[in-house]
Design a protein around this motif. Structure first.
Motif, PDB file in Angstrom:
ATOM      1  N   GLU A 164       0.858  -1.183   0.000  1.00 26.21           N
ATOM      2  CA  GLU A 164       0.000   0.000   0.000  1.00 26.21           C
ATOM      3  C   GLU A 164       0.893   1.231   0.000  1.00 26.21           C
ATOM      4  N   PHE A 165       0.604   2.156  -0.908  1.00 24.74           N
ATOM      5  CA  PHE A 165       1.437   3.342  -1.098  1.00 24.74           C
ATOM      6  C   PHE A 165       0.530   4.575  -1.020  1.00 24.74           C
ATOM      7  N   PRO A 166       0.394   5.187   0.182  1.00 28.97           N
ATOM      8  CA  PRO A 166      -0.440   6.374   0.331  1.00 28.97           C
ATOM      9  C   PRO A 166       0.399   7.633   0.563  1.00 28.97           C
ATOM     10  N   ILE A 167      -0.087   8.751   0.072  1.00 29.05           N
ATOM     11  CA  ILE A 167       0.504  10.057   0.380  1.00 29.05           C
ATOM     12  C   ILE A 167      -0.653  11.016   0.658  1.00 29.05           C
ATOM     13  N   VAL A 168      -0.603  11.695   1.794  1.00 25.82           N
ATOM     14  CA  VAL A 168      -1.590  12.708   2.149  1.00 25.82           C
ATOM     15  C   VAL A 168      -0.861  14.048   2.165  1.00 25.82           C
ATOM     16  N   VAL A 169      -1.390  15.019   1.430  1.00 23.30           N
ATOM     17  CA  VAL A 169      -0.746  16.330   1.294  1.00 23.30           C
ATOM     18  C   VAL A 169      -1.441  17.347   2.196  1.00 23.30           C
ATOM     19  N   VAL A 170      -0.645  17.993   3.062  1.00 17.46           N
ATOM     20  CA  VAL A 170      -1.148  19.067   3.919  1.00 17.46           C
ATOM     21  C   VAL A 170      -0.494  20.374   3.469  1.00 17.46           C
ATOM     22  N   GLU A 171      -1.326  21.381   3.199  1.00 15.25           N
ATOM     23  CA  GLU A 171      -0.822  22.716   2.904  1.00 15.25           C
ATOM     24  C   GLU A 171      -0.596  23.427   4.233  1.00 15.25           C
ATOM     25  N   ILE A 172       0.627  23.824   4.489  1.00 18.21           N
ATOM     26  CA  ILE A 172       0.963  24.392   5.801  1.00 18.21           C
ATOM     27  C   ILE A 172       0.262  25.727   6.040  1.00 18.21           C
ATOM     28  N   ALA A 173       0.110  26.547   5.027  1.00 17.74           N
ATOM     29  CA  ALA A 173      -0.516  27.866   5.214  1.00 17.74           C
ATOM     30  C   ALA A 173      -1.954  27.760   5.707  1.00 17.74           C
ATOM     31  N   THR A 174      -2.669  26.723   5.249  1.00 14.58           N
ATOM     32  CA  THR A 174      -4.081  26.583   5.620  1.00 14.58           C
ATOM     33  C   THR A 174      -4.319  25.482   6.651  1.00 14.58           C
ATOM     34  N   LEU A 175      -3.298  24.640   6.879  1.00 14.41           N
ATOM     35  CA  LEU A 175      -3.423  23.477   7.768  1.00 14.41           C
ATOM     36  C   LEU A 175      -4.541  22.538   7.323  1.00 14.41           C
ATOM     37  N   LYS A 176      -4.679  22.405   6.020  1.00 12.93           N
ATOM     38  CA  LYS A 176      -5.730  21.556   5.441  1.00 12.93           C
ATOM     39  C   LYS A 176      -5.105  20.470   4.564  1.00 12.93           C
TER      40      LYS A 176
END
Length: 195
Positions: free
Chosen positions: A31-43
């Protein structure tokens, strides 16, 4: 090499074949997952997720631990196809750094398997932040041995966060690690990327 504040963090948590008779050097990413968080919005702004077809069968212990079945990986692409897709996905997020829970994913697992399969591994996968270290650096009292991060569940508990989904599901763990990273940013931790 100068370090700058990251604009994005890319949370990654592999799941791999496991069970009796499968040593660490023989494990394969499933299983190969990547979750992207934008630091400016914390989303969370994006996700990459795929199962990966191993060369061996999924053992019952592995299914019990991860929830991943042989049927789920049977028609999945092999790592040789997934890796370039994941690299292209990650490269969309300039000034980003991977975040893992421990060093196993990018220090051990990916290098071992890419070497064994003679696959090239892009430099995007060669630097990361261990969220346990970030936790210990950020949390008051975490510098003493008894208060150090003992794993994802321990960090969630210490931060008053609920574990959502199935523990040892790569995508669920990545989402939970993202919640930890967001809380650490709120507490002043700065994720940096070397350029």
């Amino acid at each position: 090499m100068p370090a700058i504040k990251a604009k994005y963090i890319l949370i990654l948590d592999f799941e791999a074949t496991c069970g009796e008779g499968i040593g660490n050097h023989n494990q394969e990413i499933i299983e190969f997952p990547i979750v992207v968080v934008e630091i400016a919005t914390l989303k969370v702004v994006d996700e990459f997720h795929t199962y990966v077809k191993p060369t061996t069968q999924i053992l019952p212990f592995c299914t019990e631990l991860t929830g991943i079945t042989q049927e789920q990986v049977e028609n999945a692409p092999p790592l040789s196809q997934v890796l370039p897709q994941a690299e292209a996905f990650a490269k969309k997020y300039q000034h980003s750094v991977f975040v893992t829970c421990g060093d196993w994913d990018l220090k051990t697992m990916l290098p071992l398997q890419t070497e064994r399969e003679n696959l090239s591994r892009d430099s995007v996968f060669q630097q990361w932040v261990n969220v346990k270290v970030a936790f210990n650096d950020t949390m008051e009292g975490a510098r003493s041995k008894q208060n150090r991060a003992k794993g994802m569940k321990g960090m969630l508990n210490a931060l008053g966060l609920e574990l959502v989904g199935r523990h040892h599901s790569g995508i669920d763990d990545s989402r939970n690690i993202a919640k930890i990273a967001i809380e650490l940013i709120k507490k002043g931790y700065v994720f940096r990327v070397n350029i």
